[in-house]
Design a protein around this motif. Structure first.
Motif, mmCIF file in Angstrom:
data_model
loop_
_atom_site.group_PDB
_atom_site.id
_atom_site.type_symbol
_atom_site.label_atom_id
_atom_site.label_comp_id
_atom_site.label_asym_id
_atom_site.label_seq_id
_atom_site.Cartn_x
_atom_site.Cartn_y
_atom_site.Cartn_z
ATOM 1 N N GLU A 119 1.752 4.180 -3.012
ATOM 2 C CA GLU A 119 0.948 5.658 -2.576
ATOM 3 C C GLU A 119 1.976 6.433 -2.984
ATOM 4 O OE1 GLU A 119 -1.882 7.346 0.470
ATOM 5 O OE2 GLU A 119 0.449 6.977 0.961
ATOM 6 N N GLU B 170 1.384 3.221 9.038
ATOM 7 C CA GLU B 170 0.381 2.192 9.334
ATOM 8 C C GLU B 170 -0.746 3.855 9.106
ATOM 9 O OE1 GLU B 170 -0.970 0.432 11.168
ATOM 10 O OE2 GLU B 170 0.488 -0.173 11.846
ATOM 11 N N VAL B 171 -1.363 2.776 7.888
ATOM 12 C CA VAL B 171 -2.873 3.101 7.030
ATOM 13 C C VAL B 171 -4.558 3.154 7.725
ATOM 14 C CG1 VAL B 171 -3.455 3.107 4.984
ATOM 15 C CG2 VAL B 171 -1.167 2.775 5.422
ATOM 16 N N ASP B 172 -5.032 4.341 7.294
ATOM 17 C CA ASP B 172 -6.419 4.312 8.314
ATOM 18 C C ASP B 172 -6.856 3.533 6.985
ATOM 19 O OD1 ASP B 172 -9.201 4.445 8.303
ATOM 20 O OD2 ASP B 172 -8.967 6.715 7.829
ATOM 21 N N PRO B 173 -7.074 2.072 8.038
ATOM 22 C CA PRO B 173 -8.242 1.007 6.531
ATOM 23 C C PRO B 173 -9.515 2.001 5.903
ATOM 24 C CG PRO B 173 -8.242 0.386 9.497
ATOM 25 C CD PRO B 173 -7.700 1.701 9.272
ATOM 26 N N ALA B 174 -10.088 2.881 6.414
ATOM 27 C CA ALA B 174 -11.018 3.095 6.086
ATOM 28 C C ALA B 174 -10.583 4.136 4.208
ATOM 29 C CB ALA B 174 -11.637 4.506 6.667
ATOM 30 N N ARG B 175 -9.331 4.800 4.423
ATOM 31 C CA ARG B 175 -8.895 5.175 3.358
ATOM 32 C C ARG B 175 -9.177 4.611 1.977
ATOM 33 N NH1 ARG B 175 -3.443 7.357 4.602
ATOM 34 N NH2 ARG B 175 -2.345 5.628 2.377
ATOM 35 N N TRP C 168 1.121 -1.004 -0.007
ATOM 36 C CA TRP C 168 -0.055 -0.148 -0.229
ATOM 37 C C TRP C 168 0.743 1.454 -0.083
ATOM 38 C CZ3 TRP C 168 -5.462 0.397 0.788
ATOM 39 C CH2 TRP C 168 -5.853 1.447 1.226
ATOM 40 N N ASN C 169 1.776 0.960 1.052
ATOM 41 C CA ASN C 169 2.380 2.726 1.158
ATOM 42 C C ASN C 169 2.969 2.567 -0.302
ATOM 43 O OD1 ASN C 169 1.670 3.835 3.628
ATOM 44 N ND2 ASN C 169 2.872 1.856 4.720
#
Length: 88
Positions: A13, A68-73, A9-10
């Motif tokens: 991004e 850390e990633v906001d799972p809602a994003r 994910w990161n």
């Protein structure tokens, strides 16, 4: 989110923020383009050496891949496919 998905994910991004294709990032990090795709999808156990190469190509610290990633994003958007228009 497991570590492989988090790194992927990161990575995606960061790559998209910098306007790099998977192919361009792979060339700059001296790794295979398909490997970049598998990392972004969370399908690979990445070595520290590969993370260091990717971090150097993206000009970030290795630790940035573990943010850390906001799972809602929503997942980072894909770049537009195809070649960039020529300037001529």
């Amino acid at each position: 989110m497991d570590a492989r998905k988090l790194i992927g994910w990161n990575l995606r991004e960061l790559r998209v923020e910098r306007g790099l294709s998977q192919e361009r990032l792979a060339l700059e990090a001296a790794i295979d383009r398909s490997y970049v795709g598998r990392i972004e999808r969370g399908e690979e156990n990445v070595t520290i050496s590969v993370l260091e190469a990717l971090a150097a190509a993206l000009d970030v610290k290795v630790g940035r891949f573990f943010a850390e990633v906001d799972p809602a994003r929503p997942r980072p958007a894909a770049m537009r496919a195809g070649r960039k228009p020529s300037n001529t």
